[in-house]
Design an enzyme around this catalytic site. Structure first.
Site, mmCIF file in Angstrom:
data_model
loop_
_atom_site.group_PDB
_atom_site.id
_atom_site.type_symbol
_atom_site.label_atom_id
_atom_site.label_comp_id
_atom_site.label_asym_id
_atom_site.label_seq_id
_atom_site.Cartn_x
_atom_site.Cartn_y
_atom_site.Cartn_z
ATOM 1 N N ASP A 14 14.112 -44.551 -20.938
ATOM 2 C CA ASP A 14 14.429 -43.392 -22.114
ATOM 3 C C ASP A 14 15.753 -43.440 -23.128
ATOM 4 O O ASP A 14 16.743 -42.569 -22.903
ATOM 5 C CB ASP A 14 14.754 -42.169 -21.344
ATOM 6 C CG ASP A 14 13.649 -41.771 -20.030
ATOM 7 O OD1 ASP A 14 12.423 -42.485 -20.627
ATOM 8 O OD2 ASP A 14 13.823 -41.375 -18.997
ATOM 9 N N GLU A 195 5.538 -36.109 -25.480
ATOM 10 C CA GLU A 195 6.858 -35.885 -24.695
ATOM 11 C C GLU A 195 7.962 -36.861 -25.747
ATOM 12 O O GLU A 195 7.780 -37.261 -26.773
ATOM 13 C CB GLU A 195 6.752 -36.244 -23.387
ATOM 14 C CG GLU A 195 6.811 -37.752 -23.141
ATOM 15 C CD GLU A 195 6.293 -38.386 -21.784
ATOM 16 O OE1 GLU A 195 6.861 -37.684 -20.930
ATOM 17 O OE2 GLU A 195 5.501 -39.483 -21.581
#
Length: 535
Positions: A14, A195
Site C-alpha cells: 500500500d 478501493e
C-alpha cells in the site's frame, strides 16, 4: 540512476508517496505489526532509507485483539502548509467471507484516523477519529486550500456489492474533523473491489486513481477524471493504467494500489504494490512489496506507462546499467536502548510487557507471555524475510522448568501458518528441542516433531531457507558443529496464497525470536544476537 524493482523488498504494501522539495517520502502499511506505518526517504527514487515509524505509543494505537492481517491498513501520506499528514485505517473485525466477498460475514469494523507532524521523523500527534465507513482513507489538498478525505465505502447489506464506491467529505484541518455531507463520487468499473483512492489535479482535471480487481492476481491501477470534484468521473479509455492481470510471465505480479508523484524535472512516477511468486509453488512468501516506475501524460490528458501497454517494469532504464539489489547482511546485537529498526512486534502498544533491552545488558530479553499465535500479548520480535534464499541465526540462553514454557526461532506469517524451532522441557524437566508447525490446511492443522534432548548451556538456533525448502539446525556451545534436523519443511505455506478459506492474508513472512509461558509465570529467554544473511 540505478533502479530495480521492487524498491522495498519483503512486506511493504500500500505505498503512498509525497515529494517535499528534493525529498521523497514513502509510507507503507504494517497491519498487526508495531510500531505502526513505515516511512522511507529517498532523493533519487532508487535508494530508500527508513526514517520514521510514526505510530509508536499507546495513546496512538492499540492493536490487541485485531485479527491477523488487520490493524493498520493503507496509510496515506501527504504534505500541506508545512505539515505532514497521515491517515490510515485500524481494522478491528474482518470476519470470514467467500472469495468474491459477496456473501458470508459482512459486518466489519474499519476506523479511520488522522495524525500529523511538522517533521517526518518527529513526534506525531495523537490520532483524530474521522469516520468508520470503509477503509483506505486518503487526503486530497486542493489548490483552493481546502482538504478532502476519500475512502472506499463498505456496504454490509445483503445482496449489495460490499465495495460500495469511493466517498469524499471535506476535512476542516483547523477544526480537526470532517464537515458537510459525504458523497459517492465513483462507483468503480467491472473489475470491482474498488478501493485505495488517490486524487490529483492537473490542467483543470480532477484525476482519481483507484485500486481494483482485488489484491491478488487480478489487481490493477485504474484511473478516471472529471472537471468537477464531485464528478461524474469518466474512466480511462484504455482500461487499467497498470496491471499484471492475465500476464502470468510478468516478473512482478499482483500489481496495483498505486500513488503518483511528480519529480522536480516534471516527470511523473507511479509507485504501486506487487508480489514476486516463488518459482515452483507460485506463492508469494515475501508478501506485497513496493515498486515504482515512470509514467507519462499523453496529448489527450490521460496517464499511461512508457510502453503504453500498462505493463509493470522490473528494470527501469537509467544512466547506469540496472543491477539487482545486493543481498542483505544484517548482524543485530542488542546493545542499544532500542530495538534495531528492522525488528517489529505484534499488536501490543506496551513493548515493556513483552521484551527488555536493559534487564540483561547486551541481550534481548523476551518475557514468556501468551501462546504463539495469540492476538493479544505475544512475545515475538521479528524482521521481514526479503529474499527467497536466506539464513538466520540467533544465540539463546533459556532454561524452561516445564512443558508450558518455550522459546526459540520462528518463521512466522500469522497465527495459522508458521514453523517454530523451540526449546521446552519434558516431564522430567530436561531441556528438549522441537519444531511446531501450524499450517493452513482445511480449518488448520498443527504438527510437532519428536523431541531432541539438548542438555544444558546456551544454544544457537538456525534456519536456512531455499525457495520452497526450509531446514532447522542447532548447536550447544560456541565451538560445536551445527546439527541439522532431518525434516525438511515447506516454506511456501507461509505465503499470501496458502490460507484457511475466508481469512485475510495481506502481510508477509517474518523470521525472529519468540517466548511463551502459558503457565503465567513469565519465564524469560535471553537472546544475544540475530544474524540474517541472504544468499
Amino acid at each position: 540512476m540505478t533502479l530495480r524493482n521492487p524498491i522495498l523488498r519483503g512486506f511493504h504494501p500500500d505505498p503512498s508517496i509525497v515529494r517535499v522539495g528534493d525529498d521523497y517520502y514513502l509510507a507503507t502499511s504494517t497491519f498487526e505489526w508495531l510500531p505502526g506505518v513505515r516511512i522511507h526517504h529517498s532523493r533519487d527514487l532508487a535508494d530508500w532509507r527508513l526514517v520514521a515509524r510514526p505510530l509508536d505509543r499507546p495513546s496512538q494505537i492499540d492493536l490487541r485483539g485485531d485479527p491477523d492481517s488487520c490493524g493498520v491498513w493503507a496509510a496515506d501520506l501527504s504534505h500541506a502548509d508545512g505539515r505532514f499528514h497521515l491517515v490510515y485505517t485500524d481494522v478491528k473485525r474482518y470476519g470470514r467471507t467467500t472469495v468474491d466477498g459477496a456473501v458470508g460475514v459482512s459486518l466489519r469494523d474499519f476506523h479511520n484516523y488522522w495524525v500529523w507532524c511538522d517533521r517526518i521523523d518527529g513526534e506525531w500527534s495523537d490520532p483524530v477519529h474521522l469516520n468508520s465507513s470503509g477503509f483506505d482513507p486518503a487526503l486530497f489538498h486542493d489548490d483552493d486550500g481546502r482538504s478532502w478525505l476519500l475512502n472506499m465505502l463498505w456496504d454490509h447489506r445483503p445482496g449489495r456489492p460490499r465495495f460500495g464506491g469511493i466517498v469524499i467529505q471535506e476535512l476542516d484541518r483547523t477544526a480537526g474533523g470532517l464537515v458537510g455531507e459525504r458523497r459517492v463520487i465513483f462507483g468503480g468499473t467491472a473489475l470491482g473491489f474498488t478501493e485505495g483512492p488517490h486524487l490529483y489535479k492537473r490542467d483543470g482535471w480532477y484525476h482519481l486513481l483507484v485500486a481494483e480487481g482485488g489484491t491478488e492476481r487480478n489487481h490493477a491501477v485504474v484511473m478516471a477524471r472529471s472537471r468537477q470534484l464531485f464528478g461524474p468521473y469518466e474512466v480511462h479509455p484504455d482500461g487499467p493504467v497498470l496491471t499484471a492481470r492475465g500476464r502470468p510471465d510478468a516478473a512482478l505480479q499482483r500489481t496495483g494500489h498505486g500513488d503518483l508523484v511528480e519529480a522536480p524535472d516534471g516527470t511523473t512516477w507511479l509507485t504501486y504494490l506487487c508480489g514476486r511468486p516463488l518459482p515452483a509453488s507460485d506463492r508469494c512468501v515475501l508478501g506485497r512489496e513496493t515498486a515504482i516506475q515512470p509514467v507519462e501524460w499523453g496529448e489527450d490528458g490521460w496517464l499511461r506507462t512508457l510502453d503504453g501497454a500498462a505493463m509493470p517494469m522490473i528494470e527501469v532504464p537509467g544512466g547506469v546499467p540496472t543491477t539487482p539489489h545486493p543481498p542483505t547482511r544484517s548482524f543485530a546485537r542488542f546493545t542499544g536502548a532500542t530495538l534495531p529498526p528492522e525488528f517489529q512486534w505484534l499488536r501490543t502498544p506496551y513493548p515493556d510487557d513483552i521484551f527488555s533491552l536493559s534487564a540483561r545488558p547486551g541481550w534481548l530479553r523476551l518475557h514468556g507471555r501468551e501462546s504463539i499465535g495469540s492476538h493479544f500479548t505475544q512475545a515475538l520480535v521479528a524482521r521481514r524475510q526479503q529474499a527467497f534464499r536466506y539464513s538466520a541465526e540467533t544465540w539463546m540462553d533459556y532454561r524452561p522448568d516445564h512443558f508450558q514454557q518455550a522459546a526459540g526461532l520462528v518463521c512466522y506469517y500469522n497465527a495459522t501458518k508458521f514453523h517454530y524451532l523451540h526449546v521446552t522441557a519434558d516431564d522430567r524437566g530436561a531441556r528438549v528441542l522441537q519444531v511446531l508447525s501450524v499450517l493452513p490446511i482445511g480449518d488448520g492443522v498443527s504438527a510437532t516433531t519428536d523431541p531432541v534432548a539438548i542438555g544444558e548451556g546456551a544454544v544457537a538456533l538456525r534456519v536456512d531457507v531455499d525457495n520452497e525448502a526450509l531446514r532447522f539446525g542447532y548447536r550447544v556451545g560456541e565451538d560445536a558443529e551445527w546439527t541439522w534436523l532431518d525434516a525438511v519443511f515447506a516454506a511456501d505455506p507461509l505465503s499470501d496464497e496458502a490460507t484457511i478459506a475466508g481469512l485475510p492474508n495481506f502481510t508477509g513472512t517474518f523470521v525472529g525470536m519468540a517466548c511463551q509461558d502459558v503457565s503465567g509465570a513469565g519465564k524469560a529467554a535471553d537472546f544475544a544476537y540475530f544474524h540474517y544473511v541472504e544468499a
